[in-house]
Design a protein around this motif. Structure first.
Motif, PDB file in Angstrom:
ATOM      1  N   GLU A  30      23.805 -28.876 -37.072  1.00  0.00           N
ATOM      2  CA  GLU A  30      22.561 -29.536 -37.473  1.00  0.00           C
ATOM      3  C   GLU A  30      21.728 -30.008 -36.278  1.00  0.00           C
ATOM      4  OE1 GLU A  30      20.985 -33.285 -40.200  1.00  0.00           O
ATOM      5  OE2 GLU A  30      23.076 -32.630 -40.314  1.00  0.00           O
ATOM      6  N   PRO A  31      22.301 -30.766 -35.317  1.00  0.00           N
ATOM      7  CA  PRO A  31      21.464 -31.209 -34.191  1.00  0.00           C
ATOM      8  C   PRO A  31      20.942 -30.053 -33.337  1.00  0.00           C
ATOM      9  CG  PRO A  31      23.772 -31.774 -33.819  1.00  0.00           C
ATOM     10  CD  PRO A  31      23.656 -31.340 -35.235  1.00  0.00           C
ATOM     11  N   ILE A  32      21.737 -28.990 -33.200  1.00  0.00           N
ATOM     12  CA  ILE A  32      21.292 -27.856 -32.389  1.00  0.00           C
ATOM     13  C   ILE A  32      20.128 -27.139 -33.062  1.00  0.00           C
ATOM     14  CG2 ILE A  32      21.952 -25.559 -31.552  1.00  0.00           C
ATOM     15  CD1 ILE A  32      24.724 -26.683 -30.952  1.00  0.00           C
ATOM     16  N   LEU A  33      20.234 -26.912 -34.382  1.00  0.00           N
ATOM     17  CA  LEU A  33      19.175 -26.218 -35.106  1.00  0.00           C
ATOM     18  C   LEU A  33      17.943 -27.097 -35.286  1.00  0.00           C
ATOM     19  CD1 LEU A  33      21.211 -24.323 -37.864  1.00  0.00           C
ATOM     20  CD2 LEU A  33      20.212 -23.382 -35.771  1.00  0.00           C
ATOM     21  N   LYS A  34      18.174 -28.380 -35.629  1.00  0.00           N
ATOM     22  CA  LYS A  34      17.065 -29.278 -35.906  1.00  0.00           C
ATOM     23  C   LYS A  34      16.208 -29.507 -34.672  1.00  0.00           C
ATOM     24  CE  LYS A  34      16.061 -33.792 -37.971  1.00  0.00           C
ATOM     25  NZ  LYS A  34      16.676 -35.009 -38.571  1.00  0.00           N
ATOM     26  N   LYS A  38      18.797 -25.590 -26.611  1.00  0.00           N
ATOM     27  CA  LYS A  38      19.263 -24.362 -25.974  1.00  0.00           C
ATOM     28  C   LYS A  38      19.935 -24.616 -24.632  1.00  0.00           C
ATOM     29  CE  LYS A  38      15.704 -21.442 -28.106  1.00  0.00           C
ATOM     30  NZ  LYS A  38      14.589 -20.493 -27.849  1.00  0.00           N
ATOM     31  N   ASP A  39      19.794 -25.818 -24.103  1.00  0.00           N
ATOM     32  CA  ASP A  39      20.367 -26.134 -22.796  1.00  0.00           C
ATOM     33  C   ASP A  39      21.355 -27.293 -22.913  1.00  0.00           C
ATOM     34  OD1 ASP A  39      18.726 -24.272 -21.370  1.00  0.00           O
ATOM     35  OD2 ASP A  39      17.057 -25.673 -21.645  1.00  0.00           O
ATOM     36  N   CYS A  40      22.319 -27.318 -22.017  1.00  0.00           N
ATOM     37  CA  CYS A  40      23.271 -28.437 -21.972  1.00  0.00           C
ATOM     38  C   CYS A  40      23.755 -28.604 -20.545  1.00  0.00           C
ATOM     39  CB  CYS A  40      24.441 -28.210 -22.926  1.00  0.00           C
ATOM     40  SG  CYS A  40      25.550 -26.859 -22.438  1.00  0.00           S
ATOM     41  N   MET A  41      24.286 -29.763 -20.275  1.00  0.00           N
ATOM     42  CA  MET A  41      24.852 -30.068 -18.964  1.00  0.00           C
ATOM     43  C   MET A  41      26.365 -29.864 -19.043  1.00  0.00           C
ATOM     44  SD  MET A  41      24.066 -31.557 -15.843  1.00  0.00           S
ATOM     45  CE  MET A  41      22.632 -32.579 -16.132  1.00  0.00           C
ATOM     46  N   VAL A  42      26.929 -29.180 -18.056  1.00  0.00           N
ATOM     47  CA  VAL A  42      28.369 -28.930 -18.018  1.00  0.00           C
ATOM     48  C   VAL A  42      28.964 -29.689 -16.842  1.00  0.00           C
ATOM     49  CG1 VAL A  42      30.186 -27.198 -17.751  1.00  0.00           C
ATOM     50  CG2 VAL A  42      28.129 -26.658 -19.072  1.00  0.00           C
ATOM     51  N   TRP A  43      29.972 -30.529 -17.153  1.00  0.00           N
ATOM     52  CA  TRP A  43      30.686 -31.260 -16.105  1.00  0.00           C
ATOM     53  C   TRP A  43      32.128 -30.774 -16.105  1.00  0.00           C
ATOM     54  CZ3 TRP A  43      29.295 -35.062 -12.574  1.00  0.00           C
ATOM     55  CH2 TRP A  43      30.364 -35.665 -11.896  1.00  0.00           C
ATOM     56  N   LEU A  44      32.555 -30.166 -15.004  1.00  0.00           N
ATOM     57  CA  LEU A  44      33.909 -29.629 -14.915  1.00  0.00           C
ATOM     58  C   LEU A  44      34.868 -30.716 -14.452  1.00  0.00           C
ATOM     59  CD1 LEU A  44      33.143 -26.147 -13.299  1.00  0.00           C
ATOM     60  CD2 LEU A  44      33.476 -26.708 -15.720  1.00  0.00           C
ATOM     61  N   ASP A  45      35.882 -30.978 -15.241  1.00  0.00           N
ATOM     62  CA  ASP A  45      36.845 -32.035 -14.958  1.00  0.00           C
ATOM     63  C   ASP A  45      37.901 -31.520 -13.993  1.00  0.00           C
ATOM     64  OD1 ASP A  45      38.565 -34.135 -14.949  1.00  0.00           O
ATOM     65  OD2 ASP A  45      39.193 -33.933 -17.052  1.00  0.00           O
ATOM     66  N   ASP A  46      37.915 -32.049 -12.767  1.00  0.00           N
ATOM     67  CA  ASP A  46      38.878 -31.592 -11.768  1.00  0.00           C
ATOM     68  C   ASP A  46      40.144 -32.437 -11.752  1.00  0.00           C
ATOM     69  OD1 ASP A  46      38.060 -33.942 -10.641  1.00  0.00           O
ATOM     70  OD2 ASP A  46      37.196 -33.068  -8.834  1.00  0.00           O
ATOM     71  N   GLY A  47      40.233 -33.430 -12.665  1.00  0.00           N
ATOM     72  CA  GLY A  47      41.440 -34.233 -12.759  1.00  0.00           C
ATOM     73  C   GLY A  47      41.499 -35.407 -11.808  1.00  0.00           C
ATOM     74  N   ARG A  48      40.516 -35.537 -10.901  1.00  0.00           N
ATOM     75  CA  ARG A  48      40.525 -36.646  -9.944  1.00  0.00           C
ATOM     76  C   ARG A  48      39.468 -37.697 -10.285  1.00  0.00           C
ATOM     77  NH1 ARG A  48      40.967 -32.171  -6.516  1.00  0.00           N
ATOM     78  NH2 ARG A  48      38.752 -32.301  -5.961  1.00  0.00           N
ATOM     79  N   HIS A  49      38.309 -37.250 -10.721  1.00  0.00           N
ATOM     80  CA  HIS A  49      37.247 -38.165 -11.099  1.00  0.00           C
ATOM     81  C   HIS A  49      37.310 -38.441 -12.603  1.00  0.00           C
ATOM     82  CE1 HIS A  49      35.781 -36.550  -7.241  1.00  0.00           C
ATOM     83  NE2 HIS A  49      35.241 -37.748  -7.093  1.00  0.00           N
ATOM     84  N   ILE A  50      36.434 -39.304 -13.078  1.00  0.00           N
ATOM     85  CA  ILE A  50      36.384 -39.647 -14.491  1.00  0.00           C
ATOM     86  C   ILE A  50      36.416 -38.381 -15.342  1.00  0.00           C
ATOM     87  CG2 ILE A  50      33.867 -39.811 -14.308  1.00  0.00           C
ATOM     88  CD1 ILE A  50      33.919 -41.778 -16.641  1.00  0.00           C
ATOM     89  N   SER A  51      37.248 -38.370 -16.360  1.00  0.00           N
ATOM     90  CA  SER A  51      37.373 -37.176 -17.199  1.00  0.00           C
ATOM     91  C   SER A  51      36.289 -37.159 -18.267  1.00  0.00           C
ATOM     92  CB  SER A  51      38.752 -37.148 -17.864  1.00  0.00           C
ATOM     93  OG  SER A  51      38.854 -38.173 -18.836  1.00  0.00           O
ATOM     94  N   ALA A  52      36.114 -36.001 -18.862  1.00  0.00           N
ATOM     95  CA  ALA A  52      35.127 -35.867 -19.935  1.00  0.00           C
ATOM     96  C   ALA A  52      35.501 -36.755 -21.118  1.00  0.00           C
ATOM     97  CB  ALA A  52      35.027 -34.411 -20.366  1.00  0.00           C
ATOM     98  N   LYS A  53      36.796 -36.858 -21.411  1.00  0.00           N
ATOM     99  CA  LYS A  53      37.249 -37.716 -22.511  1.00  0.00           C
ATOM    100  C   LYS A  53      36.938 -39.176 -22.226  1.00  0.00           C
ATOM    101  CE  LYS A  53      41.008 -35.042 -24.613  1.00  0.00           C
ATOM    102  NZ  LYS A  53      42.460 -35.015 -24.917  1.00  0.00           N
ATOM    103  N   GLN A  54      37.183 -39.602 -20.987  1.00  0.00           N
ATOM    104  CA  GLN A  54      36.889 -40.981 -20.623  1.00  0.00           C
ATOM    105  C   GLN A  54      35.395 -41.273 -20.732  1.00  0.00           C
ATOM    106  OE1 GLN A  54      38.746 -40.985 -16.679  1.00  0.00           O
ATOM    107  NE2 GLN A  54      40.175 -42.556 -17.369  1.00  0.00           N
ATOM    108  N   ARG A  55      34.587 -40.331 -20.281  1.00  0.00           N
ATOM    109  CA  ARG A  55      33.132 -40.532 -20.328  1.00  0.00           C
ATOM    110  C   ARG A  55      32.658 -40.629 -21.783  1.00  0.00           C
ATOM    111  NH1 ARG A  55      32.083 -36.690 -17.531  1.00  0.00           N
ATOM    112  NH2 ARG A  55      31.908 -37.678 -15.498  1.00  0.00           N
ATOM    113  N   LYS A  56      33.221 -39.808 -22.648  1.00  0.00           N
ATOM    114  CA  LYS A  56      32.852 -39.849 -24.063  1.00  0.00           C
ATOM    115  C   LYS A  56      33.228 -41.193 -24.677  1.00  0.00           C
ATOM    116  CE  LYS A  56      33.591 -37.542 -28.503  1.00  0.00           C
ATOM    117  NZ  LYS A  56      34.268 -36.429 -29.212  1.00  0.00           N
TER     118      LYS A  56
END
Length: 270
Positions: A30-34, A38-56
């Motif tokens: 719904e949010p993508i269609l509405k 078409k664009d998004c930011m990708v953050w690759l989790d290298d295991g040393r800095h804040i993780s994607a789960k933590q940021r969420k």
């Protein structure tokens, strides 16, 4: 919006890298269609800095607290950062590149505040925390249910024992958990083992502040009356007895968490 994703496949080429990702537990159709995203930011989790789960988890909690207080999310984020710095003595940080330890501590601070202020979260606090032991301790401290966050009461995982008087027993080494009436009843009904497996919470050792580290000492006064006494600091033998019956003052009596066990001695001994 920030969402956690798993990389399922990738293919690198001269023009760039194709990624196939999977976002669990959420439907973004719904949010993508509405909004025709078409664009998004990708953050690759290298295991040393804040993780994607933590940021969420961090941003979800910031948004909940912003909705509760009326601040804008960005204002709330900055206020929470400075509150965290005041409480921990740490340095200013960014949620884009801080360490995992800093992110974990910041989430702890935010959840502590949410419990203190009674902020309703859109998810269980136990799912938001990155440090479950700290969250269980904070729930006990603020008397909030470790499962749902409602007002709670202490449930003793390690029972005092048949006929035991909780006013006399040092339960500082007994495991406890704070639960609301509904979950307290459920824990008794289904048994703690099954309860822990269902909700992923457990009992921990906890010393209530009003017990002054729960270091209780009992002294027999000259008149034979037992008087409650406790240490105020070190785990050494306490010489500062509040309990000599002849010297018991009204102020001392009120400071003593367990009062006199066999009754107050009105007359001086001897």
């Amino acid at each position: 919006m920030y969402e956690y994703a798993n990389i399922k496949a990738y293919k690198a080429g001269r023009e760039g890298t194709h990624l196939q990702i999977f976002i669990p537990e959420i439907n973004l159709t719904e949010p993508i269609l509405k909004k025709q995203i078409k664009d998004c930011m990708v953050w690759l989790d290298d295991g040393r800095h804040i993780s994607a789960k933590q940021r969420k988890k961090a941003y979800a909690t910031i948004n909940d607290m912003a909705a509760f207080t009326g601040y804008l999310p960005e204002e709330m984020k900055e206020w929470l950062k400075y509150e965290h710095i005041v409480r921990t003595g740490g340095k200013y940080f960014s949620l884009s590149d801080c360490t995992m330890d800093t992110a974990r501590a910041f989430i702890n601070t935010m959840l502590d505040l949410a419990l203190e202020m009674g902020v309703p979260l859109r998810d269980f606090g136990r799912n938001r925390t990155d440090d479950i032991s700290h969250y269980l301790w904070a729930c006990l401290k603020h008397k909030k249910c470790a499962v749902c966050g409602r007002d709670g009461e202490i449930h003793h995982v390690d029972a005092i024992g048949m006929g035991g008087d909780r006013r006399e027993v040092d339960d500082s080494k007994h495991r406890k958990i704070c639960l609301c009436r509904i979950h307290h009843t459920e824990a008794h009904t289904m048994g703690m083992g099954s309860f822990e497996e269902k909700y992923f919470v457990y009992g921990i050792e906890f010393v209530e502040e009003n017990h002054m580290q729960a270091c209780k000492i009992w002294n027999e006064s000259d008149c034979g009356k037992k008087v409650c006494c406790f240490e105020c600091g070190d785990n050494e033998d306490c010489n500062d007895f509040f309990g000599e019956c002849a010297g018991m003052t009204a102020e001392t009596y009120q400071r003593c968490p367990n009062k006199l066990i066999e009754g107050e001695c009105d007359d001086k001994c001897g």
